[in-house]
Design a protein around this motif. Structure first.
Motif, PDB file in Angstrom:
ATOM      1  N   ILE A  57      -4.838  19.620  28.586  1.00 32.05           N
ATOM      2  CA  ILE A  57      -5.266  20.259  29.818  1.00 32.05           C
ATOM      3  C   ILE A  57      -6.763  20.070  30.003  1.00 32.05           C
ATOM      4  N   SER A  58      -7.188  20.095  31.251  1.00 33.68           N
ATOM      5  CA  SER A  58      -8.604  19.967  31.593  1.00 33.68           C
ATOM      6  C   SER A  58      -9.129  21.297  32.096  1.00 33.68           C
ATOM      7  N   LYS A  59     -10.275  21.679  31.593  1.00 33.35           N
ATOM      8  CA  LYS A  59     -10.970  22.872  32.073  1.00 33.35           C
ATOM      9  C   LYS A  59     -12.393  22.485  32.449  1.00 33.35           C
TER      10      LYS A  59
ATOM     11  N   ASP B  64     -10.149   8.824  37.914  1.00 32.65           N
ATOM     12  CA  ASP B  64      -9.189   9.255  36.897  1.00 32.65           C
ATOM     13  C   ASP B  64      -9.809  10.404  36.102  1.00 32.65           C
ATOM     14  N   ILE B  65      -9.436  11.625  36.443  1.00 39.00           N
ATOM     15  CA  ILE B  65     -10.025  12.803  35.813  1.00 39.00           C
ATOM     16  C   ILE B  65      -9.503  13.020  34.397  1.00 39.00           C
ATOM     17  N   ASP B  66      -8.199  12.864  34.200  1.00 40.99           N
ATOM     18  CA  ASP B  66      -7.591  13.270  32.927  1.00 40.99           C
ATOM     19  C   ASP B  66      -7.275  12.113  31.989  1.00 40.99           C
TER      20      ASP B  66
ATOM     21  N   GLN C 148     -11.483  18.775  27.601  1.00 39.60           N
ATOM     22  CA  GLN C 148     -10.052  18.519  27.484  1.00 39.60           C
ATOM     23  C   GLN C 148      -9.556  19.074  26.165  1.00 39.60           C
ATOM     24  N   LYS C 149      -8.416  19.706  26.221  1.00 38.74           N
ATOM     25  CA  LYS C 149      -7.921  20.425  25.051  1.00 38.74           C
ATOM     26  C   LYS C 149      -6.457  20.102  24.819  1.00 38.74           C
ATOM     27  N   LYS C 150      -6.108  19.841  23.555  1.00 46.09           N
ATOM     28  CA  LYS C 150      -4.712  19.674  23.175  1.00 46.09           C
ATOM     29  C   LYS C 150      -4.069  21.054  23.078  1.00 46.09           C
TER      30      LYS C 150
ATOM     31  N   GLN D  61       4.337  24.699  25.827  1.00 50.34           N
ATOM     32  CA  GLN D  61       4.415  25.902  26.647  1.00 50.34           C
ATOM     33  C   GLN D  61       3.088  26.179  27.350  1.00 50.34           C
ATOM     34  N   GLU D  62       1.975  26.031  26.643  1.00 53.03           N
ATOM     35  CA  GLU D  62       0.657  26.256  27.246  1.00 53.03           C
ATOM     36  C   GLU D  62       0.406  25.259  28.368  1.00 53.03           C
ATOM     37  N   TRP D  63       0.868  24.040  28.163  1.00 52.85           N
ATOM     38  CA  TRP D  63       0.687  23.028  29.200  1.00 52.85           C
ATOM     39  C   TRP D  63       1.510  23.376  30.447  1.00 52.85           C
TER      40      TRP D  63
END
Length: 593
Positions: free
Chosen positions: A29-31, A313-315, A401-403, A407-409
């Motif tokens: 996910i990107s924050k 391309d953000i992610d 960016q975080k792994k 479920q969190e995704w």
């Protein structure tokens, strides 16, 4: 347990290019963390580049450059003067480029539309605490989405804009880059002389040459450049007046370039146009990403004033994503939803077996985007960050960016919109008799008896000046209530008892309200949101329901119950006509509401 959308739906929605959903890449996910460099309004644009030659990216906003990677130390390029938020800045756009090839990046600026462009010459290391030398390089830059990019010749950039209403590009004499640039027109004077919205560049016919795009079509770059105008291909890239930078990209992965653009810079709309060729004819099919209602976006997202659009391309999934947001206060209090939040979003491009989707994710809820939204890796961590400038000052949004677990995704994926925003399908066009100008057997709205009104008397409005649609008798009943709950009661007579289908044709426009109707005290099943953007149109024939009516006077009550958040606050009501048909009667192809 997945508690918002079923796993099967998400698997279908987000099956990205046949990548296995459970792979690590899909659990990311990107924050974004916001850092405001200043809350002072200096410019509508923002840019980045290495100014001091230390190998680190700096940020340029109006008269200041901010030293990276901390961006806490700032220096003036030219004398700083805060701009009036109730007017407009004298700095709209900026780009960073080493024009004289001395190893020090200069800053190229474009001001308010219809004013000159300047290059501020970098004085070099050890001299950056003073003001820079200013060179006027072009006398007149128009269009509110100019480009500084390579389109002809070598690998160096040109300025793409309009001048005196003519689309074209300005070339630079690289032996003397600070002298006046030369404008090459590619069109006659077809654009606004000073302003204008919607401008892009890209290869639309796959011939390897960069074309110039505007909201009414595109200019094909010829094989050999000369002083002649480029061939124009008309395309309606908006149903309004045009938006922001028009981006060219193969959205659907079919091998040809499509067009991405906002539709109205100070109002609503974001869309991509699919490049299609059939029997040698090229067309562009519109796919609306976001409109003026929640139901226009798969996820219920609505915001106004998308005056700038970027594509990056953000992610890191290999597909380019849209970055845009609200150009806060772009027309001050005139734009719809001007105070609804200065948001910035990125729209993730998703290709599925069922087509293309754009999934929106919030970057910032209170910075806005000005006339430029830029993307750069500001902290050298290998992932792009988002820069915005405008009425909210200068803001950078640093991405991390975080792994995460599956479920969190899933929990970050926005819900598919399933609510009721008051919209309804337009009915068929009114069957107006060309000889009389009326619908046969219609009860004209402006001729109905007014039995009761609690706020302002209705009037008959001449509608012949509105060319987008047609009204029976060329008129309508026009009512402008002053407060919520205001009610208008109209009367009409029925001669024969029986069961009737009741039809109505309303007016729809950007200053119309949400209304509840009752007939003889019986509530008609839904409210009617009569907001429409951008044109004044009719609702078409809407079936209000089936009613058992006795002979004599009938009472139709119209009550103001709300206003669309995108609408201006006038909450007007317009009724072209009503029509009664005995149930089961054949006739015009009516549709149920």
């Amino acid at each position: 347990m997945i508690n918002r959308i079923s796993l099967l739906l998400l698997l279908s929605l987000l099956s990205l290019n046949s990548v296995v959903l459970g792979a690590d890449k899909e659990k990311q996910i990107s924050k974004f963390k916001n850092q405001q460099l200043t809350d002072t309004y200096y410019s509508e644009g923002i840019s980045s580049g290495d100014i001091d030659g230390d190998g680190k990216t700096d940020v340029i906003y109006g008269p200041h450059w901010y030293k990276g990677p901390e961006f806490k130390e700032s220096h003036e390029i030219y004398p700083a003067k805060a701009q009036d938020r109730n007017r407009y800045a004298n700095n709209f756009f900026s780009w960073v480029y080493d024009f004289d090839r001395d190893g020090a990046n200069d800053v190229f600026t474009v001001g308010f539309p219809g004013t000159p462009a300047h290059v501020y010459q970098n004085p070099g290391k050890g001299k950056l605490k003073g003001h820079w030398k200013k060179h006027q390089v072009f006398d007149w830059v128009s269009n509110e989405s100019p480009w500084f990019a390579q389109i002809v010749g070598d690998d160096r950039p040109e300025l793409v804009c309009t001048r005196d209403g003519k689309f074209g590009y300005a070339t630079i004499d690289w032996s003397a880059p600070f002298k006046a640039w030369t404008f090459h027109e590619v069109s006659p004077a077809v654009a606004s002389k000073r302003f204008g919205h919607g401008l892009g560049i890209g290869d639309l016919n796959s011939d390897g040459r960069v074309d110039i795009i505007q909201y009414k079509g595109w200019y094909e770059q010829p094989e050999t450049l000369n002083d002649k105008h480029w061939k124009f291909h008309p395309v309606a890239f908006t149903d309004s007046y045009g938006g922001a930078e028009m981006r060219v990209y193969d959205v659907d992965g079919d091998g040809d370039n499509d067009v991405i653009t906002s539709l109205a810079a100070h109002d609503f709309g974001l869309a991509w146009f699919e490049n299609q060729t059939s029997k040698g004819k090229r067309t562009f099919k519109q796919h609306l990403i976001m409109g003026y209602r929640k139901s226009h976006n798969r996820y219920g997202l609505v915001f106004s004033e998308p005056h700038s659009v970027n594509l990056v391309d953000i992610d890191g999934d290999g597909l380019k994503d849209i970055i845009t947001g609200k150009t806060y206060y772009s027309h001050h209090r005139q734009s719809p939803m001007w105070d609804a939040g200065a948001v910035v979003y990125w729209f993730k491009l998703v290709r599925t077996k069922n087509g293309v989707d754009w999934v929106p994710y919030l970057i910032n809820k209170d910075s806005g985007i000005g006339r430029q939204v830029r993307v750069a890796d500001l902290n050298a961590d290998g992932i792009p960050d988002v820069l915005t400038g405008g009425m909210k000052g200068a803001n950078i949004n640093l991405q991390s960016q975080k792994k995460v677990t599956l479920q969190e995704w899933y929990d970050t994926v926005p819900d598919v919109y399933s609510g009721n925003d008051g919209s309804f399908d337009r009915g068929p066009a009114s069957p107006i008799d060309p000889k009389t100008g009326k619908v046969p057997n219609a009860l004209e709205g402006e001729e109905l008896e007014v039995l009761k009104v609690t706020a302002n008397k209705p009037t008959a409005q001449n509608m012949k000046g509105f060319k987008t649609d047609r009204w029976s008798n060329g008129k309508q009943l026009f009512w402008k209530p002053t407060e919520q709950g205001a009610e208008l009661e109209l009367g009409f007579n029925v001669e024969t008892a029986g069961e009737y289908d009741l039809f109505a044709v309303f007016c729809m426009a950007k200053d119309f309200g949400i209304y509840q109707l009752t007939l003889n005290g019986k509530t008609i099943k839904e409210t009617f949101d009569l907001f429409n953007y951008p044109h004044v149109i009719t609702s078409g024939q809407i079936k209000l329901g089936k009613f058992k009516l006795n002979p004599g006077q009938q009472k139709l009550s119209i009550k103001l119950v709300g206003v669309n958040p995108a609408a201006s606050k006038n909450s007007v009501f317009g009724l072209d006509y009503i029509q009664l048909k005995p149930s089961g009667e054949c006739g015009h192809n009516h549709s149920d509401h």
